[in-house]
Motif scaffolding. Sequence first.
Motif, PDB file in Angstrom:
ATOM      1  N   ASP A   1      97.967  54.646 172.037  1.00 42.07           N
ATOM      2  CA  ASP A   1      96.529  54.475 171.876  1.00 42.07           C
ATOM      3  C   ASP A   1      95.833  55.017 173.122  1.00 42.07           C
ATOM      4  OD1 ASP A   1      93.934  53.732 171.531  1.00 42.07           O
ATOM      5  OD2 ASP A   1      94.339  51.592 171.287  1.00 42.07           O
ATOM      6  N   PRO A   2      95.313  56.236 173.072  1.00 41.34           N
ATOM      7  CA  PRO A   2      94.684  56.835 174.250  1.00 41.34           C
ATOM      8  C   PRO A   2      93.406  56.119 174.689  1.00 41.34           C
ATOM      9  CG  PRO A   2      94.413  58.248 172.338  1.00 41.34           C
ATOM     10  CD  PRO A   2      95.331  57.137 171.929  1.00 41.34           C
ATOM     11  N   ASP A   3      92.837  55.281 173.807  1.00 42.98           N
ATOM     12  CA  ASP A   3      91.620  54.557 174.164  1.00 42.98           C
ATOM     13  C   ASP A   3      91.890  53.209 174.825  1.00 42.98           C
ATOM     14  OD1 ASP A   3      89.846  56.502 173.272  1.00 42.98           O
ATOM     15  OD2 ASP A   3      90.070  55.842 171.193  1.00 42.98           O
ATOM     16  N   LEU A   4      93.159  52.855 175.039  1.00 45.37           N
ATOM     17  CA  LEU A   4      93.514  51.579 175.663  1.00 45.37           C
ATOM     18  C   LEU A   4      93.259  51.691 177.176  1.00 45.37           C
ATOM     19  CD1 LEU A   4      94.592  48.749 175.116  1.00 45.37           C
ATOM     20  CD2 LEU A   4      96.905  49.654 175.469  1.00 45.37           C
ATOM     21  N   VAL A   5      92.080  51.290 177.576  1.00 46.93           N
ATOM     22  CA  VAL A   5      91.622  51.466 178.950  1.00 46.93           C
ATOM     23  C   VAL A   5      92.529  50.733 179.938  1.00 46.93           C
ATOM     24  CG1 VAL A   5      89.682  51.070 180.515  1.00 46.93           C
ATOM     25  CG2 VAL A   5      89.274  51.835 178.190  1.00 46.93           C
ATOM     26  N   GLU A   6      92.974  49.545 179.570  1.00 44.91           N
ATOM     27  CA  GLU A   6      93.849  48.769 180.454  1.00 44.91           C
ATOM     28  C   GLU A   6      95.112  49.552 180.800  1.00 44.91           C
ATOM     29  OE1 GLU A   6      92.449  47.645 177.682  1.00 44.91           O
ATOM     30  OE2 GLU A   6      91.293  45.863 178.228  1.00 44.91           O
ATOM     31  N   ALA A   7      95.612  50.334 179.848  1.00 46.65           N
ATOM     32  CA  ALA A   7      96.820  51.129 180.106  1.00 46.65           C
ATOM     33  C   ALA A   7      96.541  52.205 181.151  1.00 46.65           C
ATOM     34  CB  ALA A   7      97.332  51.758 178.808  1.00 46.65           C
ATOM     35  N   HIS A   8      95.382  52.816 181.089  1.00 45.84           N
ATOM     36  CA  HIS A   8      95.023  53.834 182.093  1.00 45.84           C
ATOM     37  C   HIS A   8      94.894  53.192 183.482  1.00 45.84           C
ATOM     38  CE1 HIS A   8      94.426  57.134 179.297  1.00 45.84           C
ATOM     39  NE2 HIS A   8      93.752  56.296 178.499  1.00 45.84           N
ATOM     40  N   VAL A   9      94.291  52.008 183.524  1.00 47.01           N
ATOM     41  CA  VAL A   9      94.135  51.302 184.799  1.00 47.01           C
ATOM     42  C   VAL A   9      95.505  50.913 185.352  1.00 47.01           C
ATOM     43  CG1 VAL A   9      93.209  49.217 185.909  1.00 47.01           C
ATOM     44  CG2 VAL A   9      91.794  50.507 184.297  1.00 47.01           C
ATOM     45  N   THR A  10      96.371  50.422 184.473  1.00 48.06           N
ATOM     46  CA  THR A  10      97.730  50.051 184.907  1.00 48.06           C
ATOM     47  C   THR A  10      98.487  51.272 185.408  1.00 48.06           C
ATOM     48  OG1 THR A  10      97.765  48.196 183.366  1.00 48.06           O
ATOM     49  CG2 THR A  10      99.897  48.971 184.184  1.00 48.06           C
ATOM     50  N   LEU A  11      98.363  52.384 184.701  1.00 51.36           N
ATOM     51  CA  LEU A  11      99.000  53.621 185.142  1.00 51.36           C
ATOM     52  C   LEU A  11      98.474  54.023 186.516  1.00 51.36           C
ATOM     53  CD1 LEU A  11     100.808  56.096 184.734  1.00 51.36           C
ATOM     54  CD2 LEU A  11      98.907  57.172 183.478  1.00 51.36           C
ATOM     55  N   GLY A  12      97.170  53.889 186.713  1.00 48.08           N
ATOM     56  CA  GLY A  12      96.589  54.186 188.017  1.00 48.08           C
ATOM     57  C   GLY A  12      97.207  53.328 189.112  1.00 48.08           C
TER      58      GLY A  12
END
Length: 193
Positions: A1-12
């Motif tokens: 899910d590319p819109d899962l913002v929490e995943a982007h933050v966690t990746l960061g």
Amino acid sequence: DPDLVEAHVTLGGVCAQLGDAPCAEAALREAIRRQPEFPEAHSDLANLLTAAGDARQAEYHFQQALKFAPHQANIRYNFGVLLAMTKRFADAERQFVLALADAPNLAEAHESLGNICGRRGDWRGAATHYQKALAAKPGFDRAQLGLGTALAALGDVSGARTYLTQAAASQEPAVRAEAAEILKAIEEAPARR
């Protein structure tokens, strides 16, 4: 899910832990692109930019984070650190005070306020903040160093020695070195012999 913002933050966060700042920045900027009002993404990016020395962009992202989460004490504290680093001490003090309004036991904010009081020669105010920092976080080595320094400035050599000796045993090399230097100066002062 590319819109899962929490995943982007966690990746960061993971990229930052691995020391890959470009990956961390890209992930956090993608989180912000997908959800501009997500305070954690702005805050994490601001911390990353602070570490990279980009104060202007870091300030913008701290302001955005606080716009969406005005009562997040840790964001306010980190913003205060940035402001102090850029020698905007009155603005930094305001952020630390606001952080403490939301988290009265945030030891780091008390320690930072102690530093600001010390800079302007208010050693009693500094000592009070360092004591509050130590009450909230016993053994906090930077607060021990600050309290020892403040007590020395106030003429309480015995109290200063107590806290500086504890700070001189710190795991943090800079704290350890500064405490040892002040202890040496106290011992070498003619009036102390």
